[in-house]
Scaffold this motif. Sequence first.
Motif, PDB file in Angstrom:
ATOM      1  N   UNK A 233       0.808  -1.222   0.000  1.00  7.91           N
ATOM      2  CA  UNK A 233       0.000   0.000   0.000  1.00  7.91           C
ATOM      3  C   UNK A 233       0.838   1.269   0.000  1.00  7.91           C
ATOM      4  N   UNK A 234       2.129   1.168   0.355  1.00 12.44           N
ATOM      5  CA  UNK A 234       2.961   2.376   0.479  1.00 12.44           C
ATOM      6  C   UNK A 234       2.958   3.210  -0.800  1.00 12.44           C
ATOM      7  N   UNK A 235       3.249   2.640  -1.993  1.00 20.44           N
ATOM      8  CA  UNK A 235       3.283   3.484  -3.190  1.00 20.44           C
ATOM      9  C   UNK A 235       1.898   3.889  -3.682  1.00 20.44           C
ATOM     10  N   UNK A 236       0.831   3.276  -3.188  1.00 15.91           N
ATOM     11  CA  UNK A 236      -0.523   3.605  -3.643  1.00 15.91           C
ATOM     12  C   UNK A 236      -1.229   4.616  -2.741  1.00 15.91           C
ATOM     13  N   UNK A 237      -0.717   4.825  -1.549  1.00 19.46           N
ATOM     14  CA  UNK A 237      -1.383   5.732  -0.612  1.00 19.46           C
ATOM     15  C   UNK A 237      -1.320   7.177  -1.118  1.00 19.46           C
ATOM     16  N   UNK A 238      -2.414   7.881  -0.972  1.00 18.94           N
ATOM     17  CA  UNK A 238      -2.443   9.299  -1.280  1.00 18.94           C
ATOM     18  C   UNK A 238      -3.540   9.973  -0.466  1.00 18.94           C
ATOM     19  N   UNK A 239      -3.382  11.261  -0.219  1.00 19.56           N
ATOM     20  CA  UNK A 239      -4.444  12.044   0.398  1.00 19.56           C
ATOM     21  C   UNK A 239      -5.411  12.462  -0.700  1.00 19.56           C
ATOM     22  N   UNK A 240      -6.640  12.008  -0.606  1.00 20.75           N
ATOM     23  CA  UNK A 240      -7.634  12.227  -1.656  1.00 20.75           C
ATOM     24  C   UNK A 240      -8.592  13.322  -1.207  1.00 20.75           C
ATOM     25  N   UNK A 241      -8.315  14.523  -1.660  1.00 21.70           N
ATOM     26  CA  UNK A 241      -9.098  15.705  -1.259  1.00 21.70           C
ATOM     27  C   UNK A 241     -10.245  15.902  -2.243  1.00 21.70           C
TER      28      UNK A 241
END
Length: 363
Positions: A147-155
Motif C-alpha cells: 500500500x505504500x506506493x498507492x497511498x495518497x491524500x484524496x481531497x
Amino acid sequence: MDRRGLLIGGSALALASAGTVAWHRSTGSMADYDRYATALRAPLDTSPSLPGLIRYATLAANGHNTQPWRFVLQERTIRLYPDESRRTPVVDPDDHHLYVSLGCAMENLAIAARAMGQPGEVAIDDGDAIAFRFGDGPTAADPLFAAIPRRQSTRSVYDGRPIPPADLTALEQAAAEPGVRLILLTDRHRISQMRDLVLAGNDAQWDDQAFMTELRHWIRFNPRDAMRYGDGLFAAASGSPNLPAALGAPAFSLVTTARGERDRYARQMVSTPAVAVFVGDTADRAHWMKVGRACQRLMLTATARGLKHAFVNQPVEVTALRPFLAALIGEPDKRPDLVLRLGYGPTLPYAPRRPVETVVAAG
C-alpha cells in the motif's frame, strides 16, 4: 541489501535520483507528470538498496508536502531529523506537524525494510530524532508494504457509502500504539459537529493573511513546477485545473475564495462516512512522532482496503478550536493531534516527491 551498504556513498545516491533530474527537462504535460509519479512509486527490487528504502519512506504523509526530512546514514542505523528549512511556522508554529511527519516517514521505512528482509527496530532517540536500527531476522510479509506506493491524500467528495465494521476494526488495530489513542466517529451527528469545526477553522485561516501567504508559497499550479520542485501541494492532486506559474498565484487569489472553500469542505464532510482523530497522551515531540507512526499505519490499512483518506486539520491548527474538538471526542484534557476523513472516492494524481539525495546526509 548487504549490511555494509549502510554506509552509502554519493555515487549510489546520484544513481537513485538520475531519473528524477530528467523530468525537469520534460514538456510539463500531465502525461509527463504521470510517468514521473509512476517512477517515484516503482516497486522495490527484491534486494533493495538503501536509497530505495528511503524513497519508500518519503512517500509518507507530511504537512503541505514540504517533506521536512533529513535522513542521516550511520552503520546499521538510519536516523531521521527534521529539516528546519522546511518549516511552516504560520500553520505549524510549534512544529507539531513536522514531527508527526517524521513518524510517518519512519513507519514507511520500517515496514519496507521488514518486508524486504531487513528487519530492525524503531526508536525515538531523543526529542528531535527517530531512528531505525537494522537487526537480524526473516522477511516479515506485511500487507501494508504494497500500500505504500498507492497511498495518497484524496481531497475530493466521497461517495458516502458506509465503511464495513470489519474495516473499521482493522483501522483501529492498525493504529494501536502505546501513548496514542484513536477515536473513530461514524455517527452523522458527531460528523456534522466535526464539519462545523472544520468550516470554522477554514474561515479563520482564510482571514489570516500570513496563513494564506504561506499556503500559496507551497502550491504548485502545474505539472512542470510540481516536477521541478518535487514538493508542495500540486493543484491537480486536489482536482484543480493546471495553470501557468505566472497566472497561478493571481488566479488563486481571484478565483479561490473563503466561501468557495467553505462550500467545498462542507460537501466533502457530508460525503464522509467516518472521521479519525488521533490524540497523544502528552503534547510533546516524542508523542507527535508516535502519532505519526500510528496514523501512517491507519492510512496504509485504509489504502489496502480500498478506502481513501484526507486530512482536515483545521480544528487542530486553529488554537481556539482545539478545546471544542477535544470535547467532541471525549478528551477534554488533551490536545488533539490529527483529523482525517475516510471513505470511498476517486484516485487523483499523486503528489510529487524530492530526489532521494536531497533528503540524505552522511553520518
